[in-house]
Scaffold this motif. Structure first.
Motif, PDB file in Angstrom:
ATOM      1  N   UNK A 199     149.880   7.249  29.155  1.00 44.68           N
ATOM      2  CA  UNK A 199     148.459   7.272  28.786  1.00 44.68           C
ATOM      3  C   UNK A 199     148.097   8.525  28.008  1.00 44.68           C
ATOM      4  N   UNK A 200     148.696   9.652  28.402  1.00 44.93           N
ATOM      5  CA  UNK A 200     148.260  10.934  27.834  1.00 44.93           C
ATOM      6  C   UNK A 200     149.490  11.791  27.551  1.00 44.93           C
ATOM      7  N   UNK A 201     149.762  12.093  26.289  1.00 56.56           N
ATOM      8  CA  UNK A 201     150.973  12.868  25.992  1.00 56.56           C
ATOM      9  C   UNK A 201     150.963  14.259  26.626  1.00 56.56           C
ATOM     10  N   UNK A 202     149.780  14.716  27.064  1.00 58.77           N
ATOM     11  CA  UNK A 202     149.724  16.028  27.724  1.00 58.77           C
ATOM     12  C   UNK A 202     150.293  15.962  29.147  1.00 58.77           C
ATOM     13  N   UNK A 203     150.367  14.756  29.703  1.00 60.09           N
ATOM     14  CA  UNK A 203     150.887  14.592  31.060  1.00 60.09           C
ATOM     15  C   UNK A 203     152.410  14.517  30.987  1.00 60.09           C
TER      16      UNK A 203
END
Ligand SMILES: Cc1cc2nc3c(=O)[nH]c(=O)nc-3n(C[C@H](O)[C@H](O)[C@H](O)COP(=O)(O)OP(=O)(O)OC[C@H]3O[C@@H](n4cnc5c(N)ncnc54)[C@H](O)[C@@H]3O)c2cc1C
Length: 535
Positions: free
Chosen positions: A457-461
């Motif tokens: 969902x989130x490339x930061x995760x």
């Protein structure tokens, strides 16, 4: 192709606060994100049964309401419909495997009244009072770029209120684990049971250094600010921000996946992706991990090799799983006091939570996971149908790539496949049902977001880490995002914000706000010249 004063990449809370502050300072701003709505890890959806609204990811706003962005934009957000529901009574509780309950109320005296050891009551009060006396200095350090001269201000505030010995004590606390810090100060188990599981929400374990600093920060912040949730779900927070950003003239560009930072003459000049390029005359702010920034968004030669290497070494913390449950009736807690508590942990305190963390770090599914049980409907009943209830369950002790089960029951050979996801969610629900007999009969639907889906969902995760990188001491404070520097990057006009930068994860929005504030606040010589010009 469009041109703005600034482009902000990533519309999580830090991108939002940065865009708003820049625009308030008179800059033209584009806020760019690959999702179809701003928010990043803020969203609300009917994920189980129609009529049940779940905060998909983040939910609790104590960090936001105590931060500088809220001080600046709170009145505007409320004008655009943001309303909080909060608790004045029960705050958080921990229920141990044998059914013992430790319960904290907003009121400190009501909390310590439940402590078995009389000495612990004074120790707890003095923990909260000590933080209160030094809150300006500590809060200042958590809301400033530590690599700038402005960091001296909160340090001297802290030095004035705490004295030299006090400063040294804080330095020791920052090197101490939460477990050790509490063991030294409390004879009974309540404080450890209550606050050790909260360390997970800071990306720590009970045995991580800096827990000695963070336990009083968590406890005092929560007694002070409570656990506000957005009435009508986290989506209403975004609706209010969208109205504020619109009023400020911010251009929101969703559905734009940025593939590179555009450089002109070695300085950041915009961002680009498939079929688009957005130019920035004065600054580019990226809310990404260092790995993405220096590993793929910038050419390898844009920054010194030691920075590129340090970014490649930036490591994720443990992975997370989120479970949403729709119930046809109230949670049948064996201890009925828990029915009115917004956030309950299932844990024995440091002992079980530290073991579960160690198991996860070793690649194993924990035997006795710490379960975060959010009951937002207790504060905001509009989220569920009359008589219903919903659970927001968070698991923060998971391996991204499991290679075994500490209980030896679940097959991890194929990673997070449907069978493993359901098997682990079953373990979590069984653990909860042990304290709420009959729970399973009330379940209408369950929605599980596994670690792979968190990361997707989130490339930061990174590797399913909800906090955009391990928050262990060597990757926090002065050293977040990288030892080499704070929010300014080696690339002129390129600024680094987001959970991977100081002050780290959470909904405070501090990194975005402080960088934008710095960019739009005239320097001291300029202010002096302006004053002389007026004289
Ligand atoms: C399940 C869960 C529960 C949480 N609960 C809480 C809570 O209750 N309270 C709390 O204070 N904190 C909570 N947190 C932590 C908090 O939500 C995050 O730390 C915070 O939201 C991170 O904000 P951010 O500004 O760093 O950006 P993010 O929310 O990480 O958003 C970054 C955005 O940038 C986008 N992006 C990244 N790279 C690109 C690219 N190349 N091109 C285009 N877009 C890109 C991403 O898709 C994303 O939309 C929770 C986190 C999770 C996952």
């Amino acid at each position: 192709m469009a041109t703005f004063d600034a482009v902000v990449l990533g519309a999580g809370i830090n991108g939002i606060t940065a865009a708003a502050r820049l625009a308030k300072g008179g800059w033209s701003v584009a806020l760019v994100d690959d999702h179809d709505r701003i928010g990043g890890f803020i969203a609300a959806e009917e994920r189980t049964v129609p009529g049940y609204l779940h905060d998909t990811w983040s939910s609790w706003h104590p960090l936001f309401v105590t931060g500088s962005a809220y001080a600046a934009f709170g009145p505007d957000l409320h004008r655009h419909g943001l309303t909080y529901a909060n608790t004045d009574g029960p705050l958080t509780a921990t229920v141990t495997d044998n059914g013992t309950v430790a319960l904290a109320h907003r009121d400190v005296d009501a909390t310590v009244a439940g402590f078995a050891e009389p000495g612990d009551r004074d120790a707890y009060r003095s923990m909260i009072d000590r933080f209160g006396a030094h809150a300006a200095g500590i809060g200042g350090l958590l809301g400033i770029d530590l690599h700038t001269a402005s960091a001296l201000r909160p340090i001297s505030t802290l030095a004035r209120s705490a004295g030299r010995a006090g400063l040294e004590t804080y330095a020791r606390d920052a090197l101490t684990s939460g477990r050790a810090w509490m063991r030294a100060r409390f004879a009974g188990a309540e404080t450890d049971q209550l606050w050790a599981p909260w360390l997970l929400h800071g990306g720590l374990t009970p045995d991580s250094a800096s827990g000695g600093l963070m336990v009083p920060v968590f406890a005092a912040t929560m007694h002070g600010a409570g656990l506000p949730v957005v009435v009508g779900g986290a989506g209403n927070f975004l609706t209010a921000w969208e109205a504020v950003l619109d009023e400020l003239g911010v251009t929101i560009l969703t559905g734009h996946k940025v593939q590179r930072v555009v450089l002109r003459g070695g300085a950041a000049a915009g961002v680009a992706g498939d079929g688009f390029e957005i130019h920035a005359e004065r600054a580019v702010l990226t809310s990404t991990t260092p790995n993405a920034l220096y590993g793929s968004l910038l050419p390898k030669t844009a920054a010194p090799s030691e920075v590129v290497t340090a970014a490649a070494h930036y490591r994720p913390g443990r992975a997370a799983m989120q479970i949403h449950v729709a119930l046809s009736g109230p949670v049948p807690w064996a201890d009925t006091r828990l029915a009115g508590v917004p956030l309950v942990h299932l844990s024995d305190g440091s002992s079980s939570t530290a073991i579960a963390c160690a198991e996860a770090e070793a690649g194993l599914l924990p035997r006795r996971p710490t379960v975060v049980v959010g009951q937002q409907h207790v504060l905001d009943p509009t989220r569920v149908p009359d008589g219903g209830a919903a659970l927001w369950l968070q698991l923060q002790e998971l391996p991204f790539a499991p290679y075994g089960d500490a209980r030896g029951e679940l097959d991890t050979a194929d990673g997070w496949d449907r069978k493993l996801i359901e098997g682990y969610a079953g373990r979590v629900l069984d653990r909860l049902a042990a304290h709420a007999p009959g729970l399973r009969d009330l379940i209408r639907a369950v929605d599980v977001i596994d670690p792979i889906s968190v990361a997707a969902y989130n490339p930061n995760a990174l590797c399913g880490d909800p906090y955009a990188g391990s928050a262990e001491l060597d990757q926090s404070f002065w050293w977040r995002p990288l030892p080499a520097g704070g929010h300014a990057t080696p690339v002129p006009r390129l600024w680094h914000i987001g959970a991977a930068t100081h002050p780290g994860p959470g909904l405070g929005g501090a990194s975005g706000y402080l960088v934008a504030d710095r960019l739009t606040t005239p320097s001291r010589p300029r202010r002096l010249l302006a004053r002389l010009g007026r004289a």
